[in-house]
Design an enzyme around this catalytic site. Sequence first.
Site, PDB file in Angstrom:
ATOM      1  N   LYS B 184       0.858  -1.199   0.000  1.00  7.54           N
ATOM      2  CA  LYS B 184       0.000   0.000   0.000  1.00  7.54           C
ATOM      3  C   LYS B 184       0.882   1.234   0.000  1.00  7.54           C
ATOM      4  O   LYS B 184       1.513   1.545   0.994  1.00  7.54           O
ATOM      5  CB  LYS B 184      -0.905  -0.016   1.226  1.00  7.54           C
ATOM      6  CG  LYS B 184      -2.189   0.728   1.033  1.00  7.54           C
ATOM      7  CD  LYS B 184      -2.278   2.181   1.359  1.00  7.54           C
ATOM      8  CE  LYS B 184      -1.848   2.746   2.633  1.00  7.54           C
ATOM      9  NZ  LYS B 184      -1.780   4.241   2.486  1.00  7.54           N
ATOM     10  N   GLU B 258       9.654   0.731  10.899  1.00  6.38           N
ATOM     11  CA  GLU B 258      10.686   1.763  10.728  1.00  6.38           C
ATOM     12  C   GLU B 258       9.961   3.083  10.911  1.00  6.38           C
ATOM     13  O   GLU B 258       9.185   3.492  10.062  1.00  6.38           O
ATOM     14  CB  GLU B 258      11.325   1.618   9.347  1.00  6.38           C
ATOM     15  CG  GLU B 258      12.725   2.184   9.283  1.00  6.38           C
ATOM     16  CD  GLU B 258      12.712   3.638   8.897  1.00  6.38           C
ATOM     17  OE1 GLU B 258      12.548   4.469   9.813  1.00  6.38           O
ATOM     18  OE2 GLU B 258      12.841   3.946   7.703  1.00  6.38           O
ATOM     19  N   CYS B 292      12.954  10.390   7.919  1.00  7.75           N
ATOM     20  CA  CYS B 292      12.817   9.914   9.295  1.00  7.75           C
ATOM     21  C   CYS B 292      14.147  10.005  10.031  1.00  7.75           C
ATOM     22  O   CYS B 292      14.192  10.190  11.242  1.00  7.75           O
ATOM     23  CB  CYS B 292      12.286   8.496   9.306  1.00  7.75           C
ATOM     24  SG  CYS B 292      13.098   7.438   8.119  1.00  7.75           S
ATOM     25  N   GLU B 389       9.270  15.114  16.286  1.00  5.38           N
ATOM     26  CA  GLU B 389       9.707  15.031  14.894  1.00  5.38           C
ATOM     27  C   GLU B 389       8.897  16.025  14.065  1.00  5.38           C
ATOM     28  O   GLU B 389       7.674  15.928  13.994  1.00  5.38           O
ATOM     29  CB  GLU B 389       9.489  13.607  14.379  1.00  5.38           C
ATOM     30  CG  GLU B 389       9.999  13.410  12.976  1.00  5.38           C
ATOM     31  CD  GLU B 389       9.845  11.978  12.491  1.00  5.38           C
ATOM     32  OE1 GLU B 389       8.795  11.374  12.743  1.00  5.38           O
ATOM     33  OE2 GLU B 389      10.792  11.470  11.859  1.00  5.38           O
TER      34      GLU B 389
END
Lengths: 288, 482
Positions: B184, B258, B292, B389
């Site tokens: 996906k 992750e 990331c 983040e």
Amino acid sequence: MNDRLAVRKTYKLYVNGAFPRSESGRTYEVTDAKGHFLANAARASRKDARDAVVAARGAFAKWSAATAYNRGQVLYRVAEVMEGRHVQFCEEVAAGEGLSQSRARAAVDAAIDRWVWYAGWTDKLGAVLGGANPVAGPYFDFSLPEPTGVVAVLAPQRSSLLGLVSVLAPVLAGGNTAVVVTSHQRPLPAVTLGEVLATSDVPAGVVNLLTGDAGEIGPWLAEHDDVDAVDLTGAPAARALELERQAAGSIKRVVRPPAEEPDWAADPGLSRLTPFLETKTVWHPMGL
Amino acid sequence: MTDPFQYAPAPESRSIVDIAPSYGLFVDGEFVDGTGESFKTVNPATEEVLSEVASGTAEDVDRAVRAARRAYARVWGPMRPADRGKYLFRIARLLQERAREFAVLESLDNGKPIRESRDVDVPLAAAHFFYHAGWADKLDWAGLGPGPRPLGVAGQVIPWNFPLLMLAWKVAPALATGNTVVLKPAETTPLSALLFAEVCRQADLPPGVVNIVTGAGDTGRAVVEHPDVDKVAFTGSTEVGRSIARAVAGTAKKLTLELGGKAANIVFDDAPIDQAVEGIVQGIFFNQGHVCCAGSRLLVQENVHDEVIASLQRRIGRLRVGDPLDKNTDIGAINSAEQLARIRELTDIGEAEGAQRWQPACELPERGFWFPPTVFTDVSPAHRIARDEVFGPVLSVLTFRTPDEAVAKANNTTYGLSAGIWTEKGSRILKIADQLRAGVVWANTFNKFDPTSPFGGYKQSGYGREGGRHGLTAYLQGADRP
């Protein structure tokens, strides 16, 4: 005839290198396989579990930074001291698990041998699990295993010593520190193992042993943000799903419980070492 | 005075890529209509609608999983490993042949500069397939235990920041180890995955081995929760990672995550400052900071702080923000209005909490989603811009005096994905790298990736590795994760 009255031991928790009673003041009755009274074990509480996590976190920096050779020697020393307690372990395992003398002896022998096996792993993991990576660029790029951190272990409920050693020793060999909830009904060999650990150069806080109910203490450990991994091997079947969900809150590494308690005599391979190891990759520059 | 060093526009032509007005799902080797509603995917640099894409329902996902299961059982599982490898080599070559097309499409749909999609995303994606192709018939020698066997059907959910590259990171190891996949792609960047479907057809990859189901969060949930999926691999936010870990709890599904990061980029006073400044820029402004492992916390030794910041600001003032298809562009568009809103919110909080915001004078295009490169100084470790983040071109600067303080500050985060070290001293690199609780440590470089080099996080940055020998374990039964 020897009519001397025995001096009985008080079985307590093992936290941060000391043997406290539960802060809750609670105990519970431990019986042998036939239901005869053996001891009143401390029934660890949420507070005890949190204290144990603090101790394990405090011990992590030093234990994880010890050289692999040093860690191997300390763990080997544990096996040496276990050997000296052989008779006591046999009595406790036989009584708790309802085993014959010879089968109890076999279980204790296997537990000590298992500990030696893991002691020898400390300085091989880097070579077996790490390596150099041939990246397309001017870097020496390598990957090495490192300990995950503080591991909460719900120890097997049936195998009170061999099972316990089989789940605890690999956690330590990798350089982690541990908070262990022992077998609920059969906690006595664990407390004796604590006495072995306390006298064999394992730094205080590296192993913390909580006797009591994994169903009660497990959730506090699974939810604890300063616990990095949980081994649910001894989790009560009805609680395992919820514990794994709770562990997701801080992305803990989880070892799921087996459908039934495994035969601990089988060769474990690396299956109990790797879940508690991280891989660190370093890109080191090359140049003049 | 006008700048004597003006660049002339150097736009890459978009005529190389044909974007269909609408796309279906890629299931069992065919493009099929989804049963759900379709959604629009836009060019974030212009807000122009690029195409309409099908939104996969639970029913569509089920169809894809059944196709993947059939392909696993009948074709891909029993296939000679060397032949599986040959298919992957074919895919690697096809990606190289169509590299220009993929690069332009990726920049259109994602907003990233063509320089990056052309030089990083697409070549690395091809390299990932090339690398894993070689593994397919060598797994017995990977040192992962005797007779490694595949898991079955892998359900994979990937993010929008490196759409094709993340696809490669997921699909290549899964296929090399003998699994089939249902992938996906991210809702805002589905197009390169759909072009990849065409590559699978050109490679004559057997139907059902790769299935691509586009959609949003609900589609991803259906993939993760499908009972016949044996393996779930996810790259994305820590928040979604938590919900996925909860969703697979109590199942036999193998899971790798992750997730987010808040990497420290540590600059010691002996570092070559110019090189370090390039590294800092590369660390946080690469891909608009939608990375990331971005070096979003600069830890600079106090005695060189002013020098580094002055040099950094001078360098940032030269960065070119604008048209992603222009070959001179350094910083492209923010991927979505939603992400832009989040960056604005967090930077506003940064200012409200007392940090000093600096942005270069820079003209932003009128349409599209844009955010200028931003540096916060006077940041304390308690500030949200030092903890959360941002996933945007926003750098928080903190200082340290001793190596111990640098390590303590670097590790003072719930994340643990990556870190950087800048120093001339090799022994210091190794010592600090040893003490950092992060999965990838770059020394005198940043944001380098390679298919041979395991990538993944400590702590709440997730678990499992992608790339290298280590990455194979995520897709093999009983394989001990090194």
